[in-house]
Design an enzyme around this catalytic site. Structure first.
Site, PDB file in Angstrom:
ATOM      1  N   LYS A   1       0.859  -1.185   0.000  1.00 48.99           N
ATOM      2  CA  LYS A   1       0.000   0.000   0.000  1.00 48.99           C
ATOM      3  C   LYS A   1       0.896   1.236   0.000  1.00 48.99           C
ATOM      4  O   LYS A   1       1.760   1.401   0.877  1.00 48.99           O
ATOM      5  CB  LYS A   1      -0.860  -0.003   1.260  1.00 48.99           C
ATOM      6  CG  LYS A   1      -2.332   0.111   0.982  1.00 48.99           C
ATOM      7  CD  LYS A   1      -3.063  -0.065   2.293  1.00 48.99           C
ATOM      8  CE  LYS A   1      -4.486   0.402   2.157  1.00 48.99           C
ATOM      9  NZ  LYS A   1      -5.158   0.376   3.450  1.00 48.99           N
TER      10      LYS A   1
HETATM   11  C1  E4P Z   1      -8.428   1.144   3.404  1.00 47.10           C
HETATM   12  O1  E4P Z   1      -7.636   0.398   2.890  1.00 47.10           O
HETATM   13  C2  E4P Z   1      -8.288   1.739   4.728  1.00 47.10           C
HETATM   14  O2  E4P Z   1      -7.627   0.802   5.555  1.00 47.10           O
HETATM   15  C3  E4P Z   1      -9.592   2.019   5.408  1.00 47.10           C
HETATM   16  O3  E4P Z   1     -10.689   1.630   4.598  1.00 47.10           O
HETATM   17  C4  E4P Z   1      -9.711   3.379   5.988  1.00 47.10           C
HETATM   18  O4  E4P Z   1     -10.967   3.511   6.599  1.00 47.10           O
HETATM   19  P1  E4P Z   1     -11.318   4.679   7.628  1.00 47.10           P
HETATM   20  O5  E4P Z   1     -11.555   5.945   6.849  1.00 47.10           O
HETATM   21  O6  E4P Z   1     -12.569   4.207   8.303  1.00 47.10           O
HETATM   22  O7  E4P Z   1     -10.144   4.797   8.555  1.00 47.10           O
END
Ligand code: E4P
Length: 214
Positions: free
Chosen positions: A83
């Site tokens: 990521k």
């Molecule tokens: C995506 O890969 C992220 O880990 C996640 O969906 C972020 O979500 P949030 O905005 O609830 O922290």
């Protein structure tokens, strides 16, 4: 449509897996920090539980640092997806990692043009964050619609992971739009399975069954 689970908690992953709902896993530094365990150890354990893409995020902000972290993380398992945050340095890292056949998930996508750039750089996945846009009174799902349309116009292979999902409607709308993947928190996954009429129906069937046996 593929369901990923958005968590670093192995108990949640085990339970969602037992339901047959885990095609992959996404983590982020905040989710990893909540577990209070070693990063690589958690990722390795997740890889032992799930045979699908497992996203692990880099912490560096410069291209060189991202690439070097990515190479180390990619050694953990063939299913690792790196990521990378959506920045200019991130795009450069995606290009280099793609050339090395290391898969990437460009995260923190808030505009369709960011998604277009990530696909052009060679990203395997992009993660538009719908909940965080909704929080600012922007229609998060509009972003997903636009990204899906752009990728279809130009036949990009990059898969769209709808991220920052906060409720079942986000999953429903993702499916109607035709997004490739929704990455779903465990709490939301459980809500998808529930309906009060199902519970009411089960109770009525069991009550009738008991009455007939008296
Ligand atoms: C995506 O890969 C992220 O880990 C996640 O969906 C972020 O979500 P949030 O905005 O609830 O922290």
């Amino acid at each position: 449509m593929k369901f990923f689970i958005d968590t670093a908690n192995v108990d949640e992953i085990r339970e969602a897996n037992a339901m047959g709902m885990v095609d992959g896993v996404t983590t982020n530094p905040s989710l990893i920090a909540k577990e209070g365990r070693d990063f690589k150890e958690i990722i390795a354990e997740i890889c032992s539980l799930v045979d699908g893409p497992i996203s692990a995020e880099v912490i560096s902000l410069d291209t060189e640092g991202m690439v070097s972290e990515a190479r180390e993380l990619a050694k953990i398992d063939d299913n690792i997806v790196i990521k990378i945050p959506m920045t200019v340095d991130g795009l450069k890292a995606v290009r280099l990692l793609t050339a090395e056949e290391i898969k990437t998930n460009v995260t923190l996508i808030f505009s369709p043009l960011q998604a277009l750039m990530a696909a052009k750089a060679g990203a395997s996945f992009v993660s538009p964050f719908v909940g965080r846009l909704d929080d600012l009174s922007h229609e998060g799902m509009e972003l997903v619609e636009q990204v899906v349309e752009i990728y279809s116009n130009y036949a990009f292979d990059t898969e769209v992971i709808v991220a920052s999902i906060r409720n079942p409607l986000h999953v429903l709308e993702s499916a109607l739009i035709g997004a490739d993947i929704a990455t779903i928190p465990f709490s939301v996954l459980k809500k998808l399975a529930a309906h009060p009429l199902t519970d009411k129906g089960i109770k009525a069937f069991l009550d009738d069954w008991k009455k007939a046996r008296k």
